[in-house]
Design a protein around this motif. Structure first.
Motif, PDB file in Angstrom:
ATOM      1  N   LYS A   1       3.759  -0.904   1.703  1.00  0.00           N
ATOM      2  CA  LYS A   1       4.905  -1.529   1.532  1.00  0.00           C
ATOM      3  C   LYS A   1       4.308  -2.447   0.254  1.00  0.00           C
ATOM      4  O   LYS A   1       3.201  -2.775   0.009  1.00  0.00           O
ATOM      5  CB  LYS A   1       4.978  -2.637   2.715  1.00  0.00           C
ATOM      6  N   ILE A   2       5.205  -2.526  -0.603  1.00  0.00           N
ATOM      7  CA  ILE A   2       5.107  -3.565  -2.028  1.00  0.00           C
ATOM      8  C   ILE A   2       5.483  -4.955  -1.448  1.00  0.00           C
ATOM      9  O   ILE A   2       6.338  -5.226  -1.006  1.00  0.00           O
ATOM     10  CB  ILE A   2       6.185  -2.985  -3.014  1.00  0.00           C
ATOM     11  N   LEU A   3       4.305  -5.752  -1.865  1.00  0.00           N
ATOM     12  CA  LEU A   3       4.524  -7.194  -1.552  1.00  0.00           C
ATOM     13  C   LEU A   3       5.315  -7.816  -2.545  1.00  0.00           C
ATOM     14  O   LEU A   3       5.556  -7.457  -3.727  1.00  0.00           O
ATOM     15  CB  LEU A   3       2.792  -7.746  -1.450  1.00  0.00           C
TER      16      LEU A   3
ATOM     17  N   ASP B   1       3.891   8.504  -1.693  1.00  0.00           N
ATOM     18  CA  ASP B   1       3.688   8.944  -3.178  1.00  0.00           C
ATOM     19  C   ASP B   1       4.407   8.316  -4.164  1.00  0.00           C
ATOM     20  O   ASP B   1       3.902   7.658  -5.094  1.00  0.00           O
ATOM     21  CB  ASP B   1       4.041  10.608  -2.999  1.00  0.00           C
ATOM     22  N   PHE B   2       5.702   8.216  -3.889  1.00  0.00           N
ATOM     23  CA  PHE B   2       6.638   7.358  -4.924  1.00  0.00           C
ATOM     24  C   PHE B   2       6.198   5.752  -4.847  1.00  0.00           C
ATOM     25  O   PHE B   2       5.991   5.189  -6.211  1.00  0.00           O
ATOM     26  CB  PHE B   2       8.123   7.247  -4.482  1.00  0.00           C
ATOM     27  N   LEU B   3       5.995   5.164  -3.806  1.00  0.00           N
ATOM     28  CA  LEU B   3       5.418   3.915  -3.756  1.00  0.00           C
ATOM     29  C   LEU B   3       4.131   3.644  -4.447  1.00  0.00           C
ATOM     30  O   LEU B   3       3.970   2.689  -5.073  1.00  0.00           O
ATOM     31  CB  LEU B   3       5.601   3.168  -2.516  1.00  0.00           C
ATOM     32  N   VAL B   4       3.117   4.531  -4.335  1.00  0.00           N
ATOM     33  CA  VAL B   4       1.938   4.494  -4.863  1.00  0.00           C
ATOM     34  C   VAL B   4       2.122   4.627  -6.499  1.00  0.00           C
ATOM     35  O   VAL B   4       1.333   3.492  -7.078  1.00  0.00           O
ATOM     36  CB  VAL B   4       1.070   5.757  -4.210  1.00  0.00           C
ATOM     37  N   ARG B   5       2.821   5.510  -6.859  1.00  0.00           N
ATOM     38  CA  ARG B   5       3.126   5.792  -8.406  1.00  0.00           C
ATOM     39  C   ARG B   5       3.760   4.411  -9.237  1.00  0.00           C
ATOM     40  O   ARG B   5       3.298   4.024 -10.020  1.00  0.00           O
ATOM     41  CB  ARG B   5       3.783   6.888  -8.803  1.00  0.00           C
ATOM     42  N   ARG B   6       4.602   3.891  -8.148  1.00  0.00           N
ATOM     43  CA  ARG B   6       5.348   2.588  -8.407  1.00  0.00           C
ATOM     44  C   ARG B   6       4.473   1.578  -8.887  1.00  0.00           C
ATOM     45  O   ARG B   6       4.528   0.706  -9.828  1.00  0.00           O
ATOM     46  CB  ARG B   6       6.558   2.263  -7.838  1.00  0.00           C
ATOM     47  N   ALA B   7       3.604   1.164  -7.871  1.00  0.00           N
ATOM     48  CA  ALA B   7       2.756   0.310  -7.715  1.00  0.00           C
ATOM     49  C   ALA B   7       1.634   0.355  -8.696  1.00  0.00           C
ATOM     50  O   ALA B   7       1.206  -0.683  -9.424  1.00  0.00           O
ATOM     51  CB  ALA B   7       2.095   0.023  -6.350  1.00  0.00           C
ATOM     52  N   LEU B   8       1.165   1.603  -9.108  1.00  0.00           N
ATOM     53  CA  LEU B   8       0.305   1.793 -10.223  1.00  0.00           C
ATOM     54  C   LEU B   8       0.896   1.519 -11.379  1.00  0.00           C
ATOM     55  O   LEU B   8       0.324   0.836 -12.492  1.00  0.00           O
ATOM     56  CB  LEU B   8      -0.183   3.305  -9.925  1.00  0.00           C
ATOM     57  N   ASN B   9       2.241   1.940 -11.841  1.00  0.00           N
ATOM     58  CA  ASN B   9       2.797   1.919 -13.149  1.00  0.00           C
ATOM     59  C   ASN B   9       3.148   0.367 -13.269  1.00  0.00           C
ATOM     60  O   ASN B   9       3.064  -0.107 -14.543  1.00  0.00           O
ATOM     61  CB  ASN B   9       4.023   2.770 -13.157  1.00  0.00           C
ATOM     62  N   ASP B  10       3.601  -0.200 -12.421  1.00  0.00           N
ATOM     63  CA  ASP B  10       4.289  -1.843 -12.599  1.00  0.00           C
ATOM     64  C   ASP B  10       2.765  -2.660 -12.044  1.00  0.00           C
ATOM     65  O   ASP B  10       3.212  -3.740 -11.982  1.00  0.00           O
ATOM     66  CB  ASP B  10       5.185  -1.954 -11.543  1.00  0.00           C
ATOM     67  N   SER B  11       1.750  -2.345 -11.659  1.00  0.00           N
ATOM     68  CA  SER B  11       0.649  -3.208 -11.339  1.00  0.00           C
ATOM     69  C   SER B  11       1.142  -4.270 -10.283  1.00  0.00           C
ATOM     70  O   SER B  11       0.947  -5.493 -10.257  1.00  0.00           O
ATOM     71  CB  SER B  11       0.088  -4.177 -12.454  1.00  0.00           C
ATOM     72  N   LEU B  12       1.637  -3.715  -9.115  1.00  0.00           N
ATOM     73  CA  LEU B  12       2.246  -4.365  -8.122  1.00  0.00           C
ATOM     74  C   LEU B  12       1.051  -4.410  -6.915  1.00  0.00           C
ATOM     75  O   LEU B  12       0.399  -3.354  -6.729  1.00  0.00           O
ATOM     76  CB  LEU B  12       3.720  -3.903  -7.491  1.00  0.00           C
ATOM     77  N   PRO B  13       1.145  -5.509  -6.149  1.00  0.00           N
ATOM     78  CA  PRO B  13       0.170  -5.425  -5.108  1.00  0.00           C
ATOM     79  C   PRO B  13       0.842  -4.790  -3.919  1.00  0.00           C
ATOM     80  O   PRO B  13       2.162  -4.971  -3.798  1.00  0.00           O
ATOM     81  CB  PRO B  13      -0.061  -6.892  -4.855  1.00  0.00           C
ATOM     82  N   VAL B  14       0.250  -4.196  -3.003  1.00  0.00           N
ATOM     83  CA  VAL B  14       0.642  -3.531  -1.849  1.00  0.00           C
ATOM     84  C   VAL B  14      -0.041  -3.735  -0.748  1.00  0.00           C
ATOM     85  O   VAL B  14      -1.092  -4.118  -0.590  1.00  0.00           O
ATOM     86  CB  VAL B  14       0.899  -1.827  -2.290  1.00  0.00           C
ATOM     87  N   GLN B  15       0.586  -3.667   0.375  1.00  0.00           N
ATOM     88  CA  GLN B  15      -0.039  -3.530   1.887  1.00  0.00           C
ATOM     89  C   GLN B  15      -0.083  -2.098   2.265  1.00  0.00           C
ATOM     90  O   GLN B  15       0.752  -1.354   2.430  1.00  0.00           O
ATOM     91  CB  GLN B  15       0.947  -4.311   2.786  1.00  0.00           C
ATOM     92  N   LEU B  16      -1.480  -1.574   2.327  1.00  0.00           N
ATOM     93  CA  LEU B  16      -1.685  -0.354   2.712  1.00  0.00           C
ATOM     94  C   LEU B  16      -2.269  -0.225   4.267  1.00  0.00           C
ATOM     95  O   LEU B  16      -3.009  -1.105   4.556  1.00  0.00           O
ATOM     96  CB  LEU B  16      -2.890   0.353   1.975  1.00  0.00           C
ATOM     97  N   ARG B  17      -1.958   0.763   4.806  1.00  0.00           N
ATOM     98  CA  ARG B  17      -2.230   1.194   6.142  1.00  0.00           C
ATOM     99  C   ARG B  17      -2.625   2.530   6.179  1.00  0.00           C
ATOM    100  O   ARG B  17      -1.959   3.378   5.722  1.00  0.00           O
ATOM    101  CB  ARG B  17      -1.006   0.966   7.227  1.00  0.00           C
ATOM    102  N   TYR B  18      -4.067   2.682   6.371  1.00  0.00           N
ATOM    103  CA  TYR B  18      -4.721   3.956   6.239  1.00  0.00           C
ATOM    104  C   TYR B  18      -5.728   4.221   7.401  1.00  0.00           C
ATOM    105  O   TYR B  18      -6.242   3.273   8.089  1.00  0.00           O
ATOM    106  CB  TYR B  18      -5.368   4.162   5.039  1.00  0.00           C
ATOM    107  N   PHE B  19      -6.301   5.339   7.444  1.00  0.00           N
ATOM    108  CA  PHE B  19      -7.082   5.589   8.635  1.00  0.00           C
ATOM    109  C   PHE B  19      -8.796   5.807   7.758  1.00  0.00           C
ATOM    110  O   PHE B  19      -8.872   6.033   6.792  1.00  0.00           O
ATOM    111  CB  PHE B  19      -7.056   7.220   9.015  1.00  0.00           C
TER     112      PHE B  19
END
Length: 115
Positions: free
Chosen positions: A113-115, A51-69
């Motif tokens: 993970k934030i890239l 949750d924290f990393l999703v909000r940080r990536a959204l606010n700072d426009s950061l690319p992320v590596q997502l692992r999901y089902f």
């Protein structure tokens, strides 16, 4: 003796080749079932971190590596989060590789993970 083993070997080759051509779709389906991953629950600490990393990536426009089902398989994508839909509990993301938009259920995310 050698002739007997040679004829058995040739028979095996013929049978195997016939079996593979007739049953290749079934074999692929069976192998796909073996690759299925059951979705489990993540720990509370990991959920807070996601949750924290999703909000940080959204606010700072950061690319992320997502692992999901997605269905019965575990996917991994490099994305940029474009929006968070709290009512639907979904993330709208843009894939970095092909620039296509995708909607992912927040509850399906297992790691970020934030890239």
């Amino acid at each position: 003796m050698e002739k007997e083993s040679n004829s058995q070997y040739r028979g095996t080759i013929k049978w195997t080749s016939l079996m593979l051509t007739e049953h290749i779709a079934t074999l692929k389906e069976v192998w796909k079932e073996d690759e299925r991953v059951k979705k489990g629950l993540i720990e509370m600490d990991k959920a807070v971190e996601v949750d924290f990393l999703v909000r940080r990536a959204l606010n700072d426009s950061l690319p992320v590596q997502l692992r999901y089902f997605y269905g019965d398989s575990l996917c991994e994508e490099s994305v940029k989060i474009s929006a968070l839909e709290a009512g639907n509990k979904k993330l709208r993301v843009i894939k970095l590789a092909c620039k296509s938009e995708l909607s992912i259920d927040i509850r399906a995310i297992t790691d970020i993970k934030i890239l």
